[in-house]
Motif scaffolding. Structure first.
Motif, PDB file in Angstrom:
ATOM      1  N   ARG A 226       0.832  -1.200   0.000  1.00  0.00           N
ATOM      2  CA  ARG A 226       0.000   0.000   0.000  1.00  0.00           C
ATOM      3  C   ARG A 226       0.871   1.255   0.000  1.00  0.00           C
ATOM      4  N   GLU A 227       1.955   1.219   0.757  1.00  0.00           N
ATOM      5  CA  GLU A 227       2.872   2.364   0.800  1.00  0.00           C
ATOM      6  C   GLU A 227       3.540   2.566  -0.559  1.00  0.00           C
ATOM      7  N   LEU A 228       3.904   1.456  -1.191  1.00  0.00           N
ATOM      8  CA  LEU A 228       4.531   1.530  -2.501  1.00  0.00           C
ATOM      9  C   LEU A 228       3.583   2.117  -3.529  1.00  0.00           C
ATOM     10  N   GLU A 229       2.331   1.692  -3.498  1.00  0.00           N
ATOM     11  CA  GLU A 229       1.337   2.209  -4.447  1.00  0.00           C
ATOM     12  C   GLU A 229       1.120   3.707  -4.261  1.00  0.00           C
ATOM     13  N   THR A 230       1.105   4.153  -3.004  1.00  0.00           N
ATOM     14  CA  THR A 230       0.942   5.583  -2.724  1.00  0.00           C
ATOM     15  C   THR A 230       2.141   6.377  -3.230  1.00  0.00           C
ATOM     16  N   ALA A 231       3.334   5.820  -3.027  1.00  0.00           N
ATOM     17  CA  ALA A 231       4.559   6.485  -3.497  1.00  0.00           C
ATOM     18  C   ALA A 231       4.569   6.585  -5.019  1.00  0.00           C
ATOM     19  N   LEU A 232       4.144   5.502  -5.692  1.00  0.00           N
ATOM     20  CA  LEU A 232       4.106   5.496  -7.156  1.00  0.00           C
ATOM     21  C   LEU A 232       3.064   6.489  -7.676  1.00  0.00           C
ATOM     22  N   LEU A 233       1.969   6.637  -6.958  1.00  0.00           N
ATOM     23  CA  LEU A 233       0.941   7.600  -7.340  1.00  0.00           C
ATOM     24  C   LEU A 233       1.482   9.021  -7.250  1.00  0.00           C
ATOM     25  N   LEU A 234       2.254   9.291  -6.188  1.00  0.00           N
ATOM     26  CA  LEU A 234       2.864  10.608  -6.017  1.00  0.00           C
ATOM     27  C   LEU A 234       3.860  10.889  -7.142  1.00  0.00           C
ATOM     28  N   VAL A 235       4.676   9.886  -7.476  1.00  0.00           N
ATOM     29  CA  VAL A 235       5.644  10.031  -8.572  1.00  0.00           C
ATOM     30  C   VAL A 235       4.909  10.343  -9.872  1.00  0.00           C
ATOM     31  N   ASP A 236       3.818   9.644 -10.113  1.00  0.00           N
ATOM     32  CA  ASP A 236       3.051   9.853 -11.339  1.00  0.00           C
ATOM     33  C   ASP A 236       2.480  11.266 -11.404  1.00  0.00           C
ATOM     34  N   GLN A 237       1.993  11.774 -10.267  1.00  0.00           N
ATOM     35  CA  GLN A 237       1.411  13.116 -10.227  1.00  0.00           C
ATOM     36  C   GLN A 237       2.452  14.208 -10.459  1.00  0.00           C
ATOM     37  N   LEU A 238       3.712  13.959 -10.038  1.00  0.00           N
ATOM     38  CA  LEU A 238       4.777  14.958 -10.183  1.00  0.00           C
ATOM     39  C   LEU A 238       5.594  14.785 -11.467  1.00  0.00           C
ATOM     40  N   THR A 239       5.234  13.792 -12.264  1.00  0.00           N
ATOM     41  CA  THR A 239       5.975  13.535 -13.499  1.00  0.00           C
ATOM     42  C   THR A 239       5.628  14.578 -14.559  1.00  0.00           C
ATOM     43  N   THR A 240       6.654  15.147 -15.186  1.00  0.00           N
ATOM     44  CA  THR A 240       6.470  16.164 -16.214  1.00  0.00           C
ATOM     45  C   THR A 240       7.632  16.099 -17.187  1.00  0.00           C
ATOM     46  N   THR A 241       7.633  16.955 -18.191  1.00  0.00           N
ATOM     47  CA  THR A 241       8.742  17.071 -19.139  1.00  0.00           C
ATOM     48  C   THR A 241       9.789  18.020 -18.553  1.00  0.00           C
ATOM     49  N   PHE A 242      11.029  17.624 -18.609  1.00  0.00           N
ATOM     50  CA  PHE A 242      12.090  18.440 -18.015  1.00  0.00           C
ATOM     51  C   PHE A 242      12.217  19.766 -18.755  1.00  0.00           C
ATOM     52  N   ALA A 243      12.039  20.871 -18.030  1.00  0.00           N
ATOM     53  CA  ALA A 243      12.194  22.219 -18.580  1.00  0.00           C
ATOM     54  C   ALA A 243      13.161  22.967 -17.680  1.00  0.00           C
ATOM     55  N   PRO A 244      14.463  22.982 -18.006  1.00  0.00           N
ATOM     56  CA  PRO A 244      15.470  23.554 -17.118  1.00  0.00           C
ATOM     57  C   PRO A 244      15.227  25.010 -16.736  1.00  0.00           C
ATOM     58  N   GLU A 245      14.573  25.778 -17.633  1.00  0.00           N
ATOM     59  CA  GLU A 245      14.379  27.201 -17.372  1.00  0.00           C
ATOM     60  C   GLU A 245      13.441  27.469 -16.182  1.00  0.00           C
ATOM     61  N   LYS A 246      12.673  26.487 -15.761  1.00  0.00           N
ATOM     62  CA  LYS A 246      11.744  26.721 -14.646  1.00  0.00           C
ATOM     63  C   LYS A 246      12.413  26.551 -13.285  1.00  0.00           C
ATOM     64  N   TYR A 247      13.636  26.039 -13.272  1.00  0.00           N
ATOM     65  CA  TYR A 247      14.349  25.845 -12.011  1.00  0.00           C
ATOM     66  C   TYR A 247      15.307  27.020 -11.787  1.00  0.00           C
ATOM     67  N   THR A 248      15.181  27.675 -10.633  1.00  0.00           N
ATOM     68  CA  THR A 248      16.024  28.825 -10.334  1.00  0.00           C
ATOM     69  C   THR A 248      16.704  28.658  -8.980  1.00  0.00           C
TER      70      THR A 248
END
Length: 277
Positions: free
Chosen positions: A188-210
């Motif tokens: 259950r903990e693993l599934e929750t962690a994977l769900l969080l990873v999925d929600q935060l997954t995006t295309t890397f855009a270096p210009e948004k990191y400062t």
């Protein structure tokens, strides 16, 4: 863009005259250390541990410590000769590999490669060959008196050279302390962690990191400047004279001051005595 290295690189019988330019820059805000009392910048001296005296640059030699307090001295001429013999060699691409085969832990520093006079056609040929094959080149180069392993790849229409560490420069993971052994993970903990990873997954855009810390630090500095919260270093003091000269001058001055004080003191006492009489 400043040239940090000039030479040539080859693959097979193709030789390309090139220049290297640093591809990245360190934007850390450098803070100076001041003397709290007078706000004068602090300087650092080279002091001999044995003599306890400051040492001039011309009195310093380079050496390799092969055991405790045992050294092999290397002359500047010997080091310079060794450096010239290796730097004069053309950089040769030894192998071609896939980029994904190299773990990021090996990567060190990036340099833009620009063709030097007459190297444009060969430069374009290598760039096209790397793009078409999907490979990168592995080479050796000497930069700042150190032989470096490096890779050559295409980056936005430019050839990029990245120095990488040798295998013996990467520390073993076995030496990392307190790594937990494999433990049972609750599903259950693993599934929750994977769900969080999925929600935060995006295309890397270096210009948004400062660099938020650097921005906040500069804002603080500008705020203090605008509020006139600044200090000025005192004038640089003259070098202190040797102690024996200082002591002699002090003694002479003290003697002179003592002599001057005696004469007025005598006159004052005489005058006072006459008044009382």
């Amino acid at each position: 863009m400043h040239t940090v290295w000039k030479g040539s690189i080859s693959f097979g019988l193709v030789n390309i005259p090139i220049k290297l330019h640093t591809a990245t820059e360190n934007k850390d805000i450098k803070l100076r250390q001041l003397h709290k009392e007078c706000h004068t910048p602090i300087s650092y001296q080279k002091v001999c541990e044995g003599c306890k005296q400051e040492v001039k640059s011309e009195d310093i030699v380079k050496a390799y410590e092969y055991s405790k307090n045992k050294f092999v001295i290397l002359d500047e001429e010997e080091l310079e000769k060794l450096k010239r013999e290796n730097e004069d060699k053309a950089v040769e691409i030894i192998d071609f590999v896939k980029l994904e085969e190299i773990d990021p832990i090996y990567f060190e520093r990036s340099y833009f490669m620009a063709p030097d006079s007459g190297g444009g056609k060969a430069y374009s040929l290598l760039r096209k060959a790397l793009l078409e094959s999907g490979k990168i080149g592995v080479a050796k180069i000497i930069i700042r008196s150190k032989e470096q392993l490096a890779i050559v790849r295409v980056y936005k229409e430019t050839l990029l050279m990245e120095t990488i560490h040798y295998p013996d420069e990467v520390r073993s993971v076995q030496d990392v302390p307190n790594i937990p052994s494999e433990e049972n993970v609750v599903q259950r903990e693993l599934e929750t962690a994977l769900l969080l990873v999925d929600q935060l997954t995006t295309t890397f855009a270096p210009e948004k990191y400062t660099d938020d810390y650097r921005t906040a630090l500069m804002e603080l500095i500008e705020e203090k400047k605008s509020g006139n919260q600044i200090v000025t270093a005192t004038d640089e003091k003259q070098p202190v004279a040797p102690s024996n000269v200082t002591d002699l001058m002090s003694a002479l001055q003290a003697s002179l001051d003592k002599t001057k004080k005696k004469k007025p003191a005598t006159r004052k006492r005489t005058t006072k005595a006459k008044t009382l009489a």
